[in-house]
Design an enzyme around this catalytic site. Structure first.
Site, PDB file in Angstrom:
ATOM      1  N   HIS A   9      -4.887  -1.670  -5.400  1.00 43.36           N
ATOM      2  CA  HIS A   9      -4.129  -0.656  -6.168  1.00 43.36           C
ATOM      3  C   HIS A   9      -5.205   0.410  -6.494  1.00 43.36           C
ATOM      4  O   HIS A   9      -6.022   0.174  -7.482  1.00 43.36           O
ATOM      5  CB  HIS A   9      -3.217  -1.227  -7.472  1.00 43.36           C
ATOM      6  N   LYS A  46       1.843   2.162  -5.256  1.00 40.80           N
ATOM      7  CA  LYS A  46       2.126   1.410  -6.648  1.00 40.80           C
ATOM      8  C   LYS A  46       1.263   1.849  -7.685  1.00 40.80           C
ATOM      9  O   LYS A  46       1.827   1.929  -8.703  1.00 40.80           O
ATOM     10  CB  LYS A  46       2.516  -0.172  -6.344  1.00 40.80           C
ATOM     11  N   GLY A  47       0.193   1.655  -7.353  1.00 42.99           N
ATOM     12  CA  GLY A  47      -1.110   1.748  -8.439  1.00 42.99           C
ATOM     13  C   GLY A  47      -0.796   3.301  -9.028  1.00 42.99           C
ATOM     14  O   GLY A  47      -0.815   3.391 -10.115  1.00 42.99           O
ATOM     15  N   ASP A  71       0.725  -0.936  -0.030  1.00 40.82           N
ATOM     16  CA  ASP A  71      -0.064  -0.057   0.003  1.00 40.82           C
ATOM     17  C   ASP A  71       0.711   0.942  -0.073  1.00 40.82           C
ATOM     18  O   ASP A  71       0.564   2.264   0.680  1.00 40.82           O
ATOM     19  CB  ASP A  71      -0.940   0.144   1.338  1.00 40.82           C
ATOM     20  N   ARG A  89      -4.854  -0.023   8.836  1.00 40.63           N
ATOM     21  CA  ARG A  89      -3.581  -0.339   8.591  1.00 40.63           C
ATOM     22  C   ARG A  89      -2.899   0.206  10.139  1.00 40.63           C
ATOM     23  O   ARG A  89      -3.118   1.033  10.621  1.00 40.63           O
ATOM     24  CB  ARG A  89      -3.056   0.229   7.552  1.00 40.63           C
TER      25      ARG A  89
END
Ligand code: GDP
Ligand code: IMO
Ligand code: MG
Length: 428
Positions: free
Chosen positions: A41, A16-17, A13, A304
């Site tokens: 992503h 990257k997308g 997370d 997260r």
């Protein structure tokens, strides 16, 4: 032959997308090389938010061929759902290719993922429960099914029947569940088989030909180095090779075709699921980062775990992957802090101090992070488009990361939207 690999430097997370979408502007092909719909992503274009799970981010660029590589484990009905949702939003899926060798996530893999996690009790990994571990286990055990099995109805039924012999013994005798029938699986997967068949191809050859023509091909990493089956915090990892070696294994190209390896690094650290995390913040600063950064999983919605940037594990990631450049993301999230911290060493259980990442997971779990503190910045930086637009403290912070890792910065992301970034250097 400019192949560029994009790799997550932390526990996933990192953005990257967004980075793949940006670089795809100059590419003709984007290939996902590993994992399945355990990935999420995100790409934001104007007001539109796209959350991709199995389809590479390149799908959002009309000139790009989107390829699902042989290293992936594909959930066929979930892929059809994802493609239908994209098509419904006006995204063309005509230029999509799925490797004939990619493995399948079967309904029983998802069931085993759930049952095995339950059996692990306190030692649960915190998987996404998408069946990823069991699917890769079958691949290694040579009992997996692949796309080429799926699209041949008779062969599929035969291979399912063969697989169910062991699966049903385990389901009924070990886990006390009911047995599954061949018909159940065939009828569940038949519509997806029909839909996906036209996209199935020898993708290794497609990629090779594009590279021979001198086109730019991006290899989109999923998950991240610290979740890599070999190099991550085992057993708290995913089951694929998410670092650079996985790009060759999961596409079918030679390492000499890779020209650039971009490490995507977020300016703090996050982790979903269990496992050691030396810089984790369990105080109000950690809560502040979670809320300000909306740090809830793209795939499972889980909160997260967040903490300061960890330069020790990042230097390890830079070493393993040979990063030629870094894309630094989410710099805007830290705006508003009086000071920011960077972990530059670990104090080990025997009280010695090291700058090297310890490969023993138990030792890692007992390390204490040693920090360096730098001044924070208060300005909203989301409109920064050049290095000089950034406040001096933010520049110094990014420079420190780059210097410590001894890797140049390719770009800095200052917001989720496609245009919110400072492009310093094209890795192409
Ligand atoms: P990935 O799995 O590495 O592709 O990352 P995810 O999409 O799971 O999570 C990254 C999140 O951060 C997404 O919600 C992105 O839209 C968002 N994002 C990416 N870059 C930036 C950035 O520079 N700033 C902010 N605020 N958000 C970002
Ligand atoms: P992207 O590509 C964050 C984590 C899970 C769990 C462990 C094993 O979006 O960065 P699995 O279901 O793969 O067997 O779970 O790995 N995990 C991720 N965490 N981002 C991801 O992907 C992840 N893919 C797997 O949370 O701890
Ligand atoms: Mg993600």
């Amino acid at each position: 032959m400019p192949a560029i690999v994009i790799i997550g430097g932390q526990w996933g997370d990192e953005g990257k997308g967004k980075i793949v979408d940006h670089l795809a502007e100059r590419a003709s092909m984007v290939v996902r090389f590993g994992g399945g719909n355990n990935a999420g992503h995100t790409v934001v274009i104007g007001d539109s938010v796209f959350k991709l799970h199995q389809v590479p981010a390149g799908i959002l660029r009309p000139q790009v061929a989107a390829v699902l590589g042989s290293g992936m484990v594909i959930n066929p009905p979930a892929l059809v759902e994802e493609l239908d949702a994209l098509a419904a939003r006006g995204i063309s899926i005509g230029n999509l290719h799925i490797s004939t060798n990619a493995h399948l996530v079967m309904p029983y893999h998802i069931l085993f993922d759930e049952l095995e996690e339950r059996m692990r009790g306190n030692l649960a990994i915190g998987t996404t429960k998408r069946g990823i571990g069991p699917a890769y286990a079958d691949k290694a055990a040579r009992t997996g099914l692949r796309m080429q099995d799926l699209i041949d109805r008779e062969r599929f039924a035969r291979r399912v029947a063969q697989a169910l012999k062991r699966v049903n013994l385990e389901l009924t005798r070990v886990f006390g569940q009911r047995a599954i029938t061949v018909e159940e699986i065939v009828s569940q997967y038949a519509p997806a088989a029909e839909r996906l068949a036209p996209f199935v191809a020898d993708t290794g050859l497609l990629v090779h030909d594009a590279l021979r023509r001198g086109e730019v091909v991006l290899m989109e990493g999923a998950h991240a180095t610290m979740l890599d089956i070999d190099f991550g915090t085992y057993p708290y990892v995913t089951s694929s090779s998410c670092s650079v070696g996985g790009a060759c294994l999961g596409v079918g190209i030679s390492p000499i075709m890779i020209k650039q390896i971009v490490g995507v690094i977020k300016v703090y650290t996050s982790r979903v699921g269990k496992g050691p995390f030396p810089t984790e913040l369990t105080d109000e600063t950690g809560d502040w980062i979670v809320e300000r950064g909306h740090e809830y999983g793209t795939t499972t919605g889980r909160r997260r775990r967040c903490g300061w940037i960890d330069l020790v594990s990042l230097r390890y990631a830079a070493r393993i992957n040979g990063f030629t450049g870094i894309a630094v993301t989410r710099l805007d999230v830290l705006s508003g802090l009086q000071e920011v911290k960077l972990c530059i060493g670990y104090r080990l259980p025997d009280d010695t101090v090291t700058e090297h990442y310890p490969p023993d997971t138990n030792v890692l779990a007992q390390t204490t992070a040693i920090y360096e503190t730098m001044p924070g910045w208060q300005d909203d930086i989301s409109s920064a488009r050049s290095w000089d637009d950034l406040p001096p403290q933010a520049r110094a912070y990014c420079q420190r990361i780059s210097d410590w890792l001894d890797v140049p910065m390719d770009l800095i992301s200052v917001g989720a939207e496609r245009s919110e970034l400072v492009a310093l250097h094209w890795p192409i």
